[in-house]
Write a protein that holds these residues in place. Structure first.
Motif, PDB file in Angstrom:
ATOM      1  N   PRO A 314       0.874  -1.085   0.019  1.00 31.35           N
ATOM      2  CA  PRO A 314      -0.122   0.041   0.137  1.00 31.35           C
ATOM      3  C   PRO A 314       0.795   1.248   0.081  1.00 31.35           C
ATOM      4  O   PRO A 314       2.084   1.209   0.483  1.00 31.35           O
ATOM      5  N   VAL A 315       0.394   2.368  -0.363  1.00 27.51           N
ATOM      6  CA  VAL A 315       1.148   3.557  -0.389  1.00 27.51           C
ATOM      7  C   VAL A 315       1.145   4.216   1.049  1.00 27.51           C
ATOM      8  O   VAL A 315       0.443   3.601   1.921  1.00 27.51           O
ATOM      9  N   CYS A 316       2.305   5.191   0.977  1.00 26.83           N
ATOM     10  CA  CYS A 316       2.676   5.131   2.401  1.00 26.83           C
ATOM     11  C   CYS A 316       3.186   6.809   2.184  1.00 26.83           C
ATOM     12  O   CYS A 316       3.894   7.193   1.167  1.00 26.83           O
ATOM     13  N   SER A 317       2.911   7.345   2.994  1.00 27.34           N
ATOM     14  CA  SER A 317       3.629   8.976   3.247  1.00 27.34           C
ATOM     15  C   SER A 317       4.725   8.815   3.955  1.00 27.34           C
ATOM     16  O   SER A 317       5.141   8.540   4.990  1.00 27.34           O
ATOM     17  N   ILE A 318       5.934   9.054   2.996  1.00 31.77           N
ATOM     18  CA  ILE A 318       7.299   8.853   3.271  1.00 31.77           C
ATOM     19  C   ILE A 318       8.213   9.918   2.836  1.00 31.77           C
ATOM     20  O   ILE A 318       7.877  10.724   1.960  1.00 31.77           O
ATOM     21  N   VAL A 319       9.598  10.130   3.567  1.00 32.51           N
ATOM     22  CA  VAL A 319      10.531  10.973   2.932  1.00 32.51           C
ATOM     23  C   VAL A 319      11.135  10.110   1.554  1.00 32.51           C
ATOM     24  O   VAL A 319      10.971   8.977   1.554  1.00 32.51           O
ATOM     25  N   ARG A 320      11.305  10.852   0.666  1.00 31.16           N
ATOM     26  CA  ARG A 320      11.797  10.164  -0.561  1.00 31.16           C
ATOM     27  C   ARG A 320      12.666  11.191  -1.243  1.00 31.16           C
ATOM     28  O   ARG A 320      12.446  12.474  -1.216  1.00 31.16           O
ATOM     29  N   PRO A 321      13.969  10.743  -2.029  1.00 24.29           N
ATOM     30  CA  PRO A 321      14.310   9.217  -1.850  1.00 24.29           C
ATOM     31  C   PRO A 321      15.015   9.070  -0.578  1.00 24.29           C
ATOM     32  O   PRO A 321      15.475   9.650   0.141  1.00 24.29           O
ATOM     33  N   THR A 322      14.982   7.488  -0.396  1.00 25.23           N
ATOM     34  CA  THR A 322      15.702   7.000   0.716  1.00 25.23           C
ATOM     35  C   THR A 322      16.609   5.965   0.442  1.00 25.23           C
ATOM     36  O   THR A 322      17.123   5.216   1.363  1.00 25.23           O
ATOM     37  N   ASN A 323      16.807   5.559  -0.890  1.00 22.34           N
ATOM     38  CA  ASN A 323      17.756   4.619  -1.318  1.00 22.34           C
ATOM     39  C   ASN A 323      19.270   4.884  -0.698  1.00 22.34           C
ATOM     40  O   ASN A 323      19.906   5.807  -0.981  1.00 22.34           O
ATOM     41  N   THR A 324      19.784   3.678  -0.243  1.00 25.99           N
ATOM     42  CA  THR A 324      20.980   3.933   0.481  1.00 25.99           C
ATOM     43  C   THR A 324      22.210   3.781  -0.467  1.00 25.99           C
ATOM     44  O   THR A 324      23.483   4.467  -0.175  1.00 25.99           O
ATOM     45  N   SER A 325      22.040   3.147  -1.569  1.00 23.06           N
ATOM     46  CA  SER A 325      23.392   3.041  -2.510  1.00 23.06           C
ATOM     47  C   SER A 325      23.584   4.253  -3.062  1.00 23.06           C
ATOM     48  O   SER A 325      22.956   4.854  -3.748  1.00 23.06           O
ATOM     49  N   GLY A 326      24.885   4.580  -3.060  1.00 28.53           N
ATOM     50  CA  GLY A 326      25.402   5.636  -3.556  1.00 28.53           C
ATOM     51  C   GLY A 326      24.894   6.993  -2.850  1.00 28.53           C
ATOM     52  O   GLY A 326      25.159   8.197  -3.610  1.00 28.53           O
ATOM     53  N   ALA A 327      24.361   6.990  -1.784  1.00 26.90           N
ATOM     54  CA  ALA A 327      23.601   8.103  -1.283  1.00 26.90           C
ATOM     55  C   ALA A 327      24.604   9.370  -1.012  1.00 26.90           C
ATOM     56  O   ALA A 327      24.182  10.399  -1.303  1.00 26.90           O
ATOM     57  N   ALA A 328      25.686   9.065  -0.432  1.00 23.94           N
ATOM     58  CA  ALA A 328      26.900  10.190  -0.225  1.00 23.94           C
ATOM     59  C   ALA A 328      27.173  10.813  -1.648  1.00 23.94           C
ATOM     60  O   ALA A 328      27.294  12.299  -1.508  1.00 23.94           O
ATOM     61  N   SER A 329      27.569  10.083  -2.459  1.00 23.27           N
ATOM     62  CA  SER A 329      27.915  10.668  -3.712  1.00 23.27           C
ATOM     63  C   SER A 329      26.956  11.528  -4.473  1.00 23.27           C
ATOM     64  O   SER A 329      27.131  12.366  -5.152  1.00 23.27           O
ATOM     65  N   GLY A 330      25.691  10.846  -4.279  1.00 22.05           N
ATOM     66  CA  GLY A 330      24.601  11.596  -4.986  1.00 22.05           C
ATOM     67  C   GLY A 330      24.307  12.805  -4.473  1.00 22.05           C
ATOM     68  O   GLY A 330      24.043  13.749  -5.151  1.00 22.05           O
ATOM     69  N   ALA A 331      24.519  12.744  -3.113  1.00 21.24           N
ATOM     70  CA  ALA A 331      24.309  14.129  -2.141  1.00 21.24           C
ATOM     71  C   ALA A 331      25.210  15.171  -2.779  1.00 21.24           C
ATOM     72  O   ALA A 331      25.104  16.105  -2.996  1.00 21.24           O
ATOM     73  N   LEU A 332      26.637  14.816  -2.855  1.00 24.54           N
ATOM     74  CA  LEU A 332      27.622  15.571  -3.419  1.00 24.54           C
ATOM     75  C   LEU A 332      27.307  16.175  -4.753  1.00 24.54           C
ATOM     76  O   LEU A 332      27.546  17.260  -5.081  1.00 24.54           O
ATOM     77  N   LYS A 333      26.927  15.160  -5.682  1.00 22.68           N
ATOM     78  CA  LYS A 333      26.617  15.587  -7.026  1.00 22.68           C
ATOM     79  C   LYS A 333      25.625  16.457  -6.961  1.00 22.68           C
ATOM     80  O   LYS A 333      25.663  17.554  -7.755  1.00 22.68           O
ATOM     81  N   PHE A 334      24.642  16.277  -6.289  1.00 25.76           N
ATOM     82  CA  PHE A 334      23.278  17.164  -6.291  1.00 25.76           C
ATOM     83  C   PHE A 334      23.912  18.826  -5.866  1.00 25.76           C
ATOM     84  O   PHE A 334      23.357  19.734  -6.345  1.00 25.76           O
ATOM     85  N   LEU A 335      24.774  18.875  -4.924  1.00 28.96           N
ATOM     86  CA  LEU A 335      25.139  20.074  -4.456  1.00 28.96           C
ATOM     87  C   LEU A 335      26.067  20.738  -5.602  1.00 28.96           C
ATOM     88  O   LEU A 335      26.144  22.064  -5.815  1.00 28.96           O
ATOM     89  N   THR A 336      26.875  20.016  -5.959  1.00 27.76           N
ATOM     90  CA  THR A 336      27.881  20.487  -6.925  1.00 27.76           C
ATOM     91  C   THR A 336      26.975  21.009  -8.211  1.00 27.76           C
ATOM     92  O   THR A 336      27.374  21.768  -8.782  1.00 27.76           O
ATOM     93  N   ASP A 337      26.055  20.117  -8.604  1.00 23.12           N
ATOM     94  CA  ASP A 337      25.224  20.408  -9.789  1.00 23.12           C
ATOM     95  C   ASP A 337      24.582  21.615  -9.535  1.00 23.12           C
ATOM     96  O   ASP A 337      24.170  22.650 -10.618  1.00 23.12           O
ATOM     97  N   MET A 338      24.286  22.086  -8.407  1.00 22.37           N
ATOM     98  CA  MET A 338      23.425  23.413  -8.300  1.00 22.37           C
ATOM     99  C   MET A 338      24.387  24.474  -8.377  1.00 22.37           C
ATOM    100  O   MET A 338      23.806  25.740  -8.149  1.00 22.37           O
ATOM    101  N   GLY A 339      25.632  24.234  -8.257  1.00 22.73           N
ATOM    102  CA  GLY A 339      26.580  25.374  -8.670  1.00 22.73           C
ATOM    103  C   GLY A 339      27.183  26.058  -7.103  1.00 22.73           C
ATOM    104  O   GLY A 339      27.918  26.995  -7.010  1.00 22.73           O
ATOM    105  N   LEU A 340      26.852  25.117  -6.024  1.00 21.96           N
ATOM    106  CA  LEU A 340      27.272  25.524  -4.852  1.00 21.96           C
ATOM    107  C   LEU A 340      28.829  25.759  -4.745  1.00 21.96           C
ATOM    108  O   LEU A 340      29.152  26.527  -3.475  1.00 21.96           O
ATOM    109  N   PHE A 341      29.443  25.178  -5.437  1.00 20.87           N
ATOM    110  CA  PHE A 341      31.079  24.905  -5.363  1.00 20.87           C
ATOM    111  C   PHE A 341      31.645  25.555  -6.532  1.00 20.87           C
ATOM    112  O   PHE A 341      32.894  25.381  -6.526  1.00 20.87           O
ATOM    113  N   ILE A 342      30.999  26.444  -7.237  1.00 18.46           N
ATOM    114  CA  ILE A 342      31.656  27.060  -8.315  1.00 18.46           C
ATOM    115  C   ILE A 342      32.953  27.802  -7.833  1.00 18.46           C
ATOM    116  O   ILE A 342      32.483  28.774  -6.942  1.00 18.46           O
TER     117      ILE A 342
END
Ligand SMILES: [Fe+2]
Ligand SMILES: [Fe+2]
Length: 366
Positions: A314-342
């Motif tokens: 059944p559907v559930c009200s949740i935080v998303r995404p929460t996949n753990t595979s590659g989560a740290a590298s994904g977070a770093l890419k997300f911040l880099t892609d937004m230009g935060l480290f230009i």
């Protein structure tokens, strides 16, 4: 218990002296080999190397998060001893208050929270025999030249942001989940199509009014964009923490990111629709066609239930995404892609990528 004067002093010495609390607490005056395989192997003390790597990556991100929030607070928050440094920018603060009259208070409180996140994680690392994280040598980016900002080196760049606002529709979808590979349209498509300041770069950015409001609107959406990232990152990494106390640290900080996100989600919906006359950036009316409805209506800020783990459940009200595979590298890419480290150095990216890779290599061992 620490007195307010001690708190003020320690906060100020961080801001002025630049020595991270954790490094000072261990009497280590230089950056040790954080991010190197050797650090993970030899200095993890009673924590596993994986737990140490996860907490070190979180500490690094919290230092970066603090740096950006401090820039916002200097110009648009409340100036006091809890978050010292800036003198405030009256016109930018007023533009932010068009999203909510309490924006300056919320910016202040979010900023103070972030200081405590990295202070605590670093001190906790040291208490468990692990080296704290220190990014001070990368405080090289310029400050805003607008009235109110300190003139010090920064870790993050808030003047060339490309903001992905797809979290807006991601949390409204009743059928899709990014962990299944689903994608989501942004609330403000224009923010993905260029580089935009979220703080005034100098006092010339304070006029005309619609340009300044566009900068404040960009900040309003950026606040939620940052905090929804933290909201996902903590549960994503928690799944690979082994030590119960370290898990408690991660599980206790993570939901405060969700509290921030929920607040900013609400405020972003109050951003006045407009077109920036200087660059054409459009903030659409999210309550009117072609927007509006379940995906865009601005008062739908509670997460809609959606598919989780398996579409047969059944559907559930949740935080998303929460996949753990590659989560740290994904977070770093997300911040880099937004230009935060230009403008950051190759050494900065190398260190951050190493920290992320080590966190992503962590496995739960019990
Ligand atoms: Fe945080
Ligand atoms: Fe945060």
């Amino acid at each position: 218990m620490e007195t307010s004067e001690q708190r003020k002093t320690s906060r100020r010495s961080f801001l002025i002296g630049g020595a991270a609390l954790g490094a000072a607490a261990t009497g280590v005056g230089r950056v040790l080999a954080v991010g190197s395989p050797a650090a993970a192997a030899v200095s993890s003390g009673s924590l596993s190397a994986g737990d140490a790597a996860i907490l070190r990556f979180l500490s690094a991100l919290e230092i970066l998060e603090t740096d950006l929030w401090q820039q916002y607070n200097e110009l648009g928050g409340i100036q006091d001893s809890e978050v010292p440094g800036g003198t405030g920018n009256r016109r930018y603060t007023a533009a932010l208050k068009n999203l909510d009259s309490d924006m300056d208070q919320y910016i202040h409180d979010n900023t103070e929270n972030e200081f405590t996140h990295f202070d605590f994680i670093n001190a906790y690392l040291v208490s468990r025999g692990v080296q704290a994280v220190n990014l001070d040598r990368f405080r090289t980016l310029p400050s805003s030249k607008a009235t109110g900002a300190q003139q010090i080196g920064r870790l993050t760049n808030l003047m060339q942001l490309t903001v992905d606002t797809s979290w807006w529709t991601r949390y409204r979808s009743r059928t899709k989940n990014p962990d299944f590979g689903d994608t989501f349209p942004p609330a403000v498509p224009g923010l993905l199509q260029g580089q935009f300041p979220a703080i005034p770069r100098d006092d010339k950015d304070l006029t005309p009014d619609k340009h300044l409001q566009a900068i404040a609107n960009t900040a309003g959406f950026h606040f939620a964009t940052i905090e929804q990232g933290g909201t996902s990152l903590y549960p994503s990494l928690a799944q690979r923490v082994t030590d119960v106390e370290a898990l408690r640290v991660v599980l206790s900080i993570g939901p405060t990111e969700a509290m921030h996100f929920q607040t900013w989600h609400d405020k972003a919906g109050n951003a006045p629709p407009l077109t920036d006359p200087t660059n054409g950036l459009v903030f659409p009316d999210l309550n009117a066609p072609p927007f509006g409805g379940e995906d865009f209506q601005t008062n739908l800020i509670m997460p809609e239930p959606t598919t989780f783990l398996n579409r047969s459940l059944p559907v559930c009200s949740i935080v998303r995404p929460t996949n753990t595979s590659g989560a740290a590298s994904g977070a770093l890419k997300f911040l880099t892609d937004m230009g935060l480290f230009i403008g950051q150095s190759n050494a900065f990216f190398t260190l951050m990528q190493n920290l992320a890779a080590e966190a992503d290599a962590a496995t739960r061992t019990c």
